[in-house]
Motif scaffolding. Structure first.
Motif, PDB file in Angstrom:
ATOM      1  N   ILE A  95       0.857  -1.194   0.000  1.00 50.19           N
ATOM      2  CA  ILE A  95       0.000   0.000   0.000  1.00 50.19           C
ATOM      3  C   ILE A  95       0.891   1.241   0.000  1.00 50.19           C
ATOM      4  CG2 ILE A  95      -1.798   1.303   1.206  1.00 50.19           C
ATOM      5  CD1 ILE A  95      -2.660  -1.279   2.582  1.00 50.19           C
ATOM      6  N   LEU A  96       0.713   2.085  -1.012  1.00 46.28           N
ATOM      7  CA  LEU A  96       1.463   3.343  -1.072  1.00 46.28           C
ATOM      8  C   LEU A  96       0.776   4.372  -0.177  1.00 46.28           C
ATOM      9  CD1 LEU A  96       3.619   5.230  -2.375  1.00 46.28           C
ATOM     10  CD2 LEU A  96       1.957   5.675  -4.194  1.00 46.28           C
ATOM     11  N   LYS A  97       1.557   5.033   0.669  1.00 45.52           N
ATOM     12  CA  LYS A  97       1.031   6.094   1.524  1.00 45.52           C
ATOM     13  C   LYS A  97       1.588   7.436   1.037  1.00 45.52           C
ATOM     14  CE  LYS A  97       2.170   2.906   3.711  1.00 45.52           C
ATOM     15  NZ  LYS A  97       2.302   1.429   3.484  1.00 45.52           N
ATOM     16  N   VAL A  98       0.701   8.404   0.772  1.00 44.10           N
ATOM     17  CA  VAL A  98       1.151   9.697   0.245  1.00 44.10           C
ATOM     18  C   VAL A  98       0.731  10.834   1.171  1.00 44.10           C
ATOM     19  CG1 VAL A  98       1.107   8.891  -2.152  1.00 44.10           C
ATOM     20  CG2 VAL A  98      -0.931   9.991  -1.224  1.00 44.10           C
ATOM     21  N   GLY A  99       1.615  11.819   1.302  1.00 41.99           N
ATOM     22  CA  GLY A  99       1.305  12.971   2.146  1.00 41.99           C
ATOM     23  C   GLY A  99       2.327  14.073   1.935  1.00 41.99           C
ATOM     24  N   TYR A 100       2.128  15.198   2.615  1.00 40.47           N
ATOM     25  CA  TYR A 100       3.006  16.366   2.464  1.00 40.47           C
ATOM     26  C   TYR A 100       3.881  16.567   3.703  1.00 40.47           C
ATOM     27  CZ  TYR A 100       0.326  17.666  -1.659  1.00 40.47           C
ATOM     28  OH  TYR A 100      -0.254  17.654  -2.900  1.00 40.47           O
ATOM     29  N   GLY A 101       5.187  16.710   3.483  1.00 40.78           N
ATOM     30  CA  GLY A 101       6.105  17.012   4.585  1.00 40.78           C
ATOM     31  C   GLY A 101       6.092  15.944   5.669  1.00 40.78           C
ATOM     32  N   LEU A 102       6.385  14.723   5.272  1.00 35.38           N
ATOM     33  CA  LEU A 102       6.212  13.574   6.181  1.00 35.38           C
ATOM     34  C   LEU A 102       7.454  13.193   6.998  1.00 35.38           C
ATOM     35  CD1 LEU A 102       4.147  11.249   3.815  1.00 35.38           C
ATOM     36  CD2 LEU A 102       3.273  12.596   5.734  1.00 35.38           C
ATOM     37  N   ASN A 103       8.535  13.916   6.804  1.00 34.14           N
ATOM     38  CA  ASN A 103       9.789  13.542   7.451  1.00 34.14           C
ATOM     39  C   ASN A 103       9.673  13.398   8.966  1.00 34.14           C
ATOM     40  OD1 ASN A 103      12.472  12.815   7.113  1.00 34.14           O
ATOM     41  ND2 ASN A 103      13.210  14.874   7.502  1.00 34.14           N
ATOM     42  N   ASP A 104       9.144  14.444   9.622  1.00 30.01           N
ATOM     43  CA  ASP A 104       8.995  14.406  11.089  1.00 30.01           C
ATOM     44  C   ASP A 104       7.945  13.381  11.513  1.00 30.01           C
ATOM     45  OD1 ASP A 104      10.951  16.264  11.509  1.00 30.01           O
ATOM     46  OD2 ASP A 104       9.590  17.955  11.759  1.00 30.01           O
ATOM     47  N   ASP A 105       6.853  13.277  10.738  1.00 28.38           N
ATOM     48  CA  ASP A 105       5.798  12.307  11.056  1.00 28.38           C
ATOM     49  C   ASP A 105       6.392  10.895  11.145  1.00 28.38           C
ATOM     50  OD1 ASP A 105       2.935  13.849   9.985  1.00 28.38           O
ATOM     51  OD2 ASP A 105       4.836  14.556   9.219  1.00 28.38           O
ATOM     52  N   ILE A 106       7.196  10.546  10.153  1.00 24.35           N
ATOM     53  CA  ILE A 106       7.791   9.203  10.082  1.00 24.35           C
ATOM     54  C   ILE A 106       8.740   8.963  11.260  1.00 24.35           C
ATOM     55  CG2 ILE A 106       9.430   7.817   8.725  1.00 24.35           C
ATOM     56  CD1 ILE A 106       8.006   9.016   6.206  1.00 24.35           C
ATOM     57  N   LYS A 107       9.552   9.980  11.581  1.00 27.86           N
ATOM     58  CA  LYS A 107      10.490   9.861  12.713  1.00 27.86           C
ATOM     59  C   LYS A 107       9.745   9.639  14.029  1.00 27.86           C
ATOM     60  CE  LYS A 107      14.177  12.859  11.060  1.00 27.86           C
ATOM     61  NZ  LYS A 107      14.686  14.224  11.213  1.00 27.86           N
ATOM     62  N   HIS A 108       8.698  10.435  14.263  1.00 32.42           N
ATOM     63  CA  HIS A 108       7.962  10.351  15.525  1.00 32.42           C
ATOM     64  C   HIS A 108       7.145   9.057  15.628  1.00 32.42           C
ATOM     65  CE1 HIS A 108       8.323  14.982  15.646  1.00 32.42           C
ATOM     66  NE2 HIS A 108       9.288  14.426  16.343  1.00 32.42           N
ATOM     67  N   LEU A 109       6.637   8.583  14.516  1.00 31.05           N
ATOM     68  CA  LEU A 109       5.906   7.303  14.522  1.00 31.05           C
ATOM     69  C   LEU A 109       6.833   6.172  14.957  1.00 31.05           C
ATOM     70  CD1 LEU A 109       3.848   7.669  11.221  1.00 31.05           C
ATOM     71  CD2 LEU A 109       2.863   7.320  13.500  1.00 31.05           C
TER      72      LEU A 109
END
Length: 199
Positions: A95-109
């Motif tokens: 499943i491809l996940k798309v979004g804007y400015g995800l760098n911090d989101d990915i780190k915090h997850l």
């Protein structure tokens, strides 16, 4: 696109409340998973309670949003079953996940919830028209739909750890995820049409 031109654009209508599910129990989590796991591409974003004091630790994300073309699902991370459902979706390589400015989101997850995201496309970088400037959701909606996306600073910096969330927060968060998916699809269509006409 300059600000004075953007003001003249018609407002982006956004998703309606009836198409948003705020996931609060096991049954809703299973229903959300059943819908989302069928998709090949999902709009994706997270929201975090802002930190206003120096030295105060960011303990987000507090909300994770996933969207299809027709529905958006909001997962408050206080519920364990929500984290399990979201983890299986965000870690799914098919499943491809798309979004804007995800760098911090990915780190915090990863640091907070142990979620190691797979197959994620950051549209801010993928769509940028110059190396210096990332594309934001507002600019993408203006470019691809000729509309103005309302992004309230007051709502974006509100308390995302609230239970329950306000109606404004719910709409804002759901739109963030769904707009990413819809602009991605439009961008892809235009790219495909361009490549076909150049053949």
């Amino acid at each position: 696109m300059t600000a004075d031109i953007e003001i003249t654009l018609p407002p982006y209508p956004g998703i309606t409340l009836q198409d948003i599910l705020l996931v609060r129990d096991e049954a809703e989590a299973q229903s959300a998973f059943a819908h989302l796991s069928q998709a090949s591409v999902l709009g994706f974003d997270t929201e975090t309670k802002p930190v206003f004091q120096k030295g105060q630790k960011n303990d987000g994300p507090h909300l994770i949003q996933l969207a299809t073309e027709s529905k958006a699902f909001l997962f408050p991370v206080v519920q364990t079953m929500n984290v399990e459902v979201v983890k299986s979706l965000l870690e799914a390589p098919h499943i491809l996940k798309v979004g804007y400015g995800l760098n911090d989101d990915i780190k915090h997850l990863k640091s907070k919830l142990g979620i190691v995201t797979a197959n994620v496309l950051d549209l801010a970088r993928a769509m940028r028209e110059s190396k210096q400037r990332d594309m934001g959701a507002k600019a993408a909606v203006a470019k691809f739909f000729g509309m103005q996306l309302s992004k309230s600073k007051k709502t974006s910096t509100s308390n995302w750890a609230l239970n329950p969330l306000t109606e404004r927060q719910i709409l804002y968060a759901a739109n963030d995820a769904q707009v990413a998916l819809l602009t991605y699809q439009r961008w892809l269509d235009l790219k495909n049409n361009k490549s076909q006409t150049s053949i």
